[in-house]
Design a protein around this motif. Structure first.
Motif, mmCIF file in Angstrom:
data_model
loop_
_atom_site.group_PDB
_atom_site.id
_atom_site.type_symbol
_atom_site.label_atom_id
_atom_site.label_comp_id
_atom_site.label_asym_id
_atom_site.label_seq_id
_atom_site.Cartn_x
_atom_site.Cartn_y
_atom_site.Cartn_z
ATOM 1 N N GLY A 128 -37.386 29.795 -26.872
ATOM 2 C CA GLY A 128 -38.695 30.366 -26.836
ATOM 3 C C GLY A 128 -39.439 29.390 -26.136
ATOM 4 N N GLN A 129 -39.064 28.273 -25.617
ATOM 5 C CA GLN A 129 -40.053 27.295 -24.880
ATOM 6 C C GLN A 129 -40.463 27.852 -23.528
ATOM 7 O OE1 GLN A 129 -38.756 23.295 -24.998
ATOM 8 N NE2 GLN A 129 -39.083 23.106 -27.215
ATOM 9 N N ARG A 130 -41.400 27.288 -22.835
ATOM 10 C CA ARG A 130 -41.817 27.841 -21.605
ATOM 11 C C ARG A 130 -41.751 26.817 -20.603
ATOM 12 N NH1 ARG A 130 -45.626 31.673 -21.984
ATOM 13 N NH2 ARG A 130 -46.687 30.991 -19.835
ATOM 14 N N VAL A 131 -41.387 27.200 -19.449
ATOM 15 C CA VAL A 131 -40.943 26.337 -18.281
ATOM 16 C C VAL A 131 -41.668 26.640 -16.987
ATOM 17 C CG1 VAL A 131 -38.726 25.403 -16.957
ATOM 18 C CG2 VAL A 131 -38.547 25.943 -19.561
ATOM 19 N N LEU A 132 -42.033 25.489 -16.323
ATOM 20 C CA LEU A 132 -42.288 25.402 -14.754
ATOM 21 C C LEU A 132 -41.287 24.952 -14.047
ATOM 22 C CD1 LEU A 132 -46.195 24.451 -14.548
ATOM 23 C CD2 LEU A 132 -45.239 26.726 -14.312
ATOM 24 N N LEU A 133 -41.032 25.649 -12.726
ATOM 25 C CA LEU A 133 -40.283 24.823 -11.948
ATOM 26 C C LEU A 133 -41.188 24.789 -10.799
ATOM 27 C CD1 LEU A 133 -37.328 27.545 -12.465
ATOM 28 C CD2 LEU A 133 -37.518 25.222 -13.471
ATOM 29 N N GLU A 134 -41.170 23.391 -10.556
ATOM 30 C CA GLU A 134 -42.274 23.001 -9.295
ATOM 31 C C GLU A 134 -41.399 22.824 -7.960
ATOM 32 O OE1 GLU A 134 -44.454 19.488 -10.831
ATOM 33 O OE2 GLU A 134 -44.860 18.964 -8.566
ATOM 34 N N GLY A 135 -41.939 23.568 -6.876
ATOM 35 C CA GLY A 135 -41.239 23.176 -5.739
ATOM 36 C C GLY A 135 -42.211 22.156 -4.944
ATOM 37 N N ALA A 136 -41.490 21.663 -4.124
ATOM 38 C CA ALA A 136 -42.379 20.707 -3.064
ATOM 39 C C ALA A 136 -42.200 21.258 -1.657
ATOM 40 C CB ALA A 136 -41.476 19.265 -3.042
ATOM 41 N N GLN A 137 -43.019 20.771 -0.815
ATOM 42 C CA GLN A 137 -43.120 21.335 0.542
ATOM 43 C C GLN A 137 -43.585 22.717 0.476
ATOM 44 O OE1 GLN A 137 -39.871 19.249 0.153
ATOM 45 N NE2 GLN A 137 -41.113 17.745 0.574
#
Ligand code: GDP
Length: 428
Positions: free
Chosen positions: A218-227
């Motif tokens: 139930g945790q929350r996640v951000l997937l961070e792109g570069a460029q």
């Protein structure tokens, strides 16, 4: 900040430098994990917290929020020396990093010889790509060529030594051919890099299972792109691209989670567009306006200090980004940079050299140098938006401008950033 999915990708939708760092920083308050999925120390995210400015190259921008776990996925190429410089600099500035940073055991190491190769290759290339010279391209070449050294290899000395030795002899041979010796500096730099191996191993983890378990719990996640999207190796303006998949699908590959776990994809666009490095910029401004915008927007690279070329918002590109990333929403940044302009142009389509008008982003990169954008002109708002915190606070012309960007892109505007500070954000 809430109002986004449990597993959200933040992806740049132009040529990078869209302000992803700020958006990730703002959204990170509401998540447990932030993970980078591709790129290396060629990325430069500038984040302002209070009066402090942080420039992050490899560690996800979520690090500036206490307690968030920050991961570097298998898709990144990790410059071990730079990574620890950044790590130690954050610690020195009082950021508690204990147990908060994890690096995938499957991530590839960017080693000092990759930088040498990058510079040598770019100097001798007939056609310059405009790389940052940080070794990213050669590190990904080694990965695809199955010659790379991964974080996991640091735990097995004999294997590490044999892989590094064969890489070094290959590199020295190639540098000799290019008429550039490697010298003793390289050996010293290699020793320094590998001396950090145990320290890196202590942070190593398996990002796919870790993120999957966190989501299950139930945790929350951000997937961070570069460029950005048009710098994607497959979908960008090849060959003037970066060497990894910057687009949202790369977030699954680059962290090791299944694509069905992603439930939200937020595209970050500037209210105009910029490009650093070589390659065509279809909506590039004339010289005087280009210079004016660069000053207004402070458009100089966070990693290299290079001036960025400036252009009008290009909806051919934003539409393409909406399609290729499957965008569920937009975060528009730097709206305030347009505050003083009496008129603002937006490209709606391209007129190709043969006279045809297209709304889809062409695959032929070279044709982009000869296209003429079809523009519409919007009246500016000529007042400050920096203090706006709700949509209603924005002047009517700014709202119509945002409505038009949304309509042309085909994805709803969900956040509007009106300044560098955390508080300068409007959530719709
Ligand atoms: P990133 O790599 O996509 O994170 O972008 P950069 O960090 O290279 O560039 C973004 C720059 O714009 C940083 O200096 C930010 O502080 C700044 N910035 C981000 N959002 C805004 C905004 O809404 N207005 C203004 N004026 N600056 C912003």
């Amino acid at each position: 900040m809430s109002g986004f999915g449990k597993c959200t990708v933040i992806v740049g939708c132009q040529w990078g430098d869209e302000g992803k760092g700020k958006i990730v920083d703002v959204l990170a308050e509401g998540v447990d994990i932030v993970a980078r999925y591709q790129g290396g120390a060629n990325a430069g995210h500038t984040v302002h917290v209070g009066d402090d400015e942080f420039i992050l190259h490899q560690i996800p921008s979520g690090i500036l929020h206490e307690g968030r776990r920050c991961l570097l996925g298998n898709g990144v190429v990790l410059d071990i020396v730079q990574f620890f410089q950044e790590f130690d600099a954050l610690a020195e500035r009082g950021i508690d990093l204990t147990g908060r940073v994890g690096v995938s055991r499957r991530a590839h190491l960017l080693l000092p010889y990759h930088r040498l190769m990058d510079k040598a290759a770019e100097q001798s290339a007939a056609e310059k790509i405009g790389t940052t010279g940080r070794g990213i391209g050669p590190a990904y070449e080694d990965k695809a060529g199955r010659r790379g050294v991964r974080v996991a290899d640091l735990g097995n000395r004999p294997r590490l030594e044999s892989r590094v030795a064969s890489a070094m002899s290959r590199v020295c041979e190639r540098l000799d051919r290019l008429g550039q010796g490697a010298g003793t500096d390289l050996e010293r730099a290699m020793e320094e890099a590998l001396s950090l191996g145990d320290r890196l191993l202590a942070l190593s983890c398996d990002t796919g299972p870790e993120i999957t378990r966190a989501l299950d719990a139930g945790q929350r996640v951000l997937l961070e792109g570069a460029q950005g999207t048009v710098l994607d190796l497959d979908h960008g303006t090849y060959p003037f691209v970066t060497s990894s998949n910057t687009t949202a699908a790369g977030a699954a590959i680059g962290t090791g989670i299944g694509p069905t776990r992603i439930d939200d994809v937020v595209g970050v666009v500037k209210a105009y567009i910029t490009r650093v490095g070589e390659g065509p910029l279809p909506t590039g401004m004339d010289q005087a306006m280009d210079e004016h915008m660069r000053q207004l927007g402070g458009e100089f690279g966070a990693t290299t200090g290079r001036p960025r070329r400036c252009g009008w918002f290009d909806s051919v590109i934003s539409r393409f980004a909406a399609q290729v990333n499957g965008l569920t929403g937009l975060a528009v940044t730097k709206l305030d940079v347009l505050d003083t302009l009496p008129e603002i142009k937006v490209a709606t389509a391209y007129t190709m050299p043969d006279g045809s008008v297209v709304e889809d982003f062409p695959a032929d990169t070279w044709s982009l140098g000869d296209i003429v954008p079809v523009y519409e002109t919007h009246p500016g708002w000529e007042c400050s938006t920096a203090g706006a915190r709700t949509l209603a606070d924005l002047p009517p012309n700014a709202r119509s401008y945002l409505d038009r960007l949304e309509e042309l892109t085909g994805a709803p505007v969900r956040w509007v950033s009106v300044g560098t500070k955390r508080s300068q954000i409007i959530q719709l």
